[in-house]
Design an enzyme around this catalytic site. Structure first.
Site, PDB file in Angstrom:
ATOM      1  N   PRO A  13       0.793  -1.218   0.000  1.00 43.44           N
ATOM      2  CG  PRO A  13      -0.087  -1.075   2.136  1.00 43.44           C
ATOM      3  CD  PRO A  13       0.548  -2.048   1.191  1.00 43.44           C
ATOM      4  CG  ASN A  14      -0.209   4.317   1.352  1.00 43.11           C
ATOM      5  OD1 ASN A  14      -1.178   4.870   0.833  1.00 43.11           O
ATOM      6  ND2 ASN A  14      -0.268   3.748   2.538  1.00 43.11           N
ATOM      7  NE  ARG A  21       3.977   6.694   1.623  1.00 42.14           N
ATOM      8  CZ  ARG A  21       4.246   5.444   1.990  1.00 42.14           C
ATOM      9  NH1 ARG A  21       4.706   4.586   1.109  1.00 42.14           N
ATOM     10  NH2 ARG A  21       4.040   5.052   3.216  1.00 42.14           N
ATOM     11  CE1 TYR A  26       8.907   5.133   2.686  1.00 45.32           C
ATOM     12  CE2 TYR A  26       7.339   6.953   2.805  1.00 45.32           C
ATOM     13  CZ  TYR A  26       7.838   5.770   3.312  1.00 45.32           C
ATOM     14  OH  TYR A  26       7.284   5.206   4.433  1.00 45.32           O
ATOM     15  CG  ASN A  77       8.420  -1.942   0.136  1.00 44.64           C
ATOM     16  OD1 ASN A  77       7.893  -2.012   1.258  1.00 44.64           O
ATOM     17  ND2 ASN A  77       8.956  -0.820  -0.327  1.00 44.64           N
ATOM     18  CB  ALA A  80       1.642   0.246   6.454  1.00 45.66           C
ATOM     19  CD  GLU A 101      11.050  -7.340   5.631  1.00 52.58           C
ATOM     20  OE1 GLU A 101      11.444  -8.403   6.189  1.00 52.58           O
ATOM     21  OE2 GLU A 101      10.516  -6.403   6.256  1.00 52.58           O
ATOM     22  CG  HIS A 103      11.229  -2.135   4.245  1.00 54.63           C
ATOM     23  ND1 HIS A 103       9.855  -2.135   4.182  1.00 54.63           N
ATOM     24  CD2 HIS A 103      11.582  -3.267   4.883  1.00 54.63           C
ATOM     25  CE1 HIS A 103       9.403  -3.227   4.760  1.00 54.63           C
ATOM     26  NE2 HIS A 103      10.430  -3.940   5.191  1.00 54.63           N
ATOM     27  NE  ARG A 110      10.209   6.111   8.253  1.00 54.29           N
ATOM     28  CZ  ARG A 110       9.220   5.904   7.391  1.00 54.29           C
ATOM     29  NH1 ARG A 110       9.314   4.913   6.509  1.00 54.29           N
ATOM     30  NH2 ARG A 110       8.151   6.671   7.398  1.00 54.29           N
TER      31      ARG A 110
HETATM   32  C1  DQA Z   1       8.267   1.138   3.594  1.00 52.20           C
HETATM   33  C2  DQA Z   1       8.394   1.331   5.105  1.00 52.20           C
HETATM   34  C3  DQA Z   1       7.059   1.101   5.796  1.00 52.20           C
HETATM   35  O1  DQA Z   1       7.195   1.302   7.197  1.00 52.20           O
HETATM   36  C4  DQA Z   1       6.019   2.063   5.273  1.00 52.20           C
HETATM   37  O2  DQA Z   1       4.772   1.801   5.859  1.00 52.20           O
HETATM   38  C5  DQA Z   1       5.929   2.053   3.795  1.00 52.20           C
HETATM   39  C6  DQA Z   1       7.158   1.994   3.009  1.00 52.20           C
HETATM   40  C7  DQA Z   1       9.575   1.494   2.838  1.00 52.20           C
HETATM   41  O3  DQA Z   1       9.705   1.086   1.691  1.00 52.20           O
HETATM   42  O4  DQA Z   1      10.427   2.191   3.388  1.00 52.20           O
HETATM   43  O5  DQA Z   1       4.850   2.179   3.221  1.00 52.20           O
HETATM   44  O6  DQA Z   1       7.980  -0.235   3.344  1.00 52.20           O
END
Ligand code: DQA
Length: 152
Positions: A13-14, A21, A26, A77, A80, A101, A103, A110
């Site tokens: 998501p997002n 964003r 990011y 990835n 959240a 995994e 990110h 964070r």
């Molecule tokens: C994320 C880190 C997560 O905590 C966050 O909710 C994201 C992006 C990252 O790529 O840094 O949506 O996965």
């Protein structure tokens, strides 16, 4: 011609909002930019790449379930959902494929709620904090994992 190993790369998501964003966290690259970068690296490594994004937990679960027999490894990835989703963890356990995994941000620098990852409990390894370059590193990692699995 030999069939290339196939990697499923899922974004949660997002991540469709990348570029606009929280760019201080990011970066300014869009998800399309990240995909283009991944396609160059996948082709260099001789990997077939299935790159997807969803804002829906259930859709991500379904895609992970469908990976069995279709793909050789998963890069994830989960956004959240990393920190909340036992359903995604269970799906990863069910398909029994190597998982890397990734990110963009360093989740350990964070907020404390980002320090725990359900995905990490099943992943072969975690790459975080290197922005989009982390995706390139994740592709290199899965390439090695697939090669190692192919050894007799
Ligand atoms: C994320 C880190 C997560 O905590 C966050 O909710 C994201 C992006 C990252 O790529 O840094 O949506 O996965």
């Amino acid at each position: 011609m030999a069939i290339q190993p196939s990697v499923l790369l899922l974004n949660g998501p997002n991540l469709n909002m990348l570029g606009t964003r929280e760019p201080h966290v990011y970066g300014r690259e869009t998800l399309d930019d990240v995909e283009a970068l991944c396609r160059v690296e996948a082709s260099r490594l001789g990997l077939d790449l299935d790159f997807r994004q969803s804002n829906h937990e259930g859709e991500l679960v379904t895609w992970i379930q469908e990976a069995r027999g279709e793909h050789d490894a998963i890069i994830l990835n989960a956004g959240a959902y990393t920190h909340t989703s036992i359903a995604i963890l269970d799906a990863l356990a069910a398909v029994d494929l190597p998982v890397v995994e990734v990110h963009l941000s360093n989740i350990f620098r964070r907020e404390p709620f980002r320090h725990h990852s359900y995905v990490s409990t099943i992943a072969k390894g975690v790459i975080c904090g290197f922005g989009s370059h982390g995706y390139v590193l994740a592709l290199q990692a899965v390439s090695r994992l697939i090669d190692a699995q192919a050894q007799p």
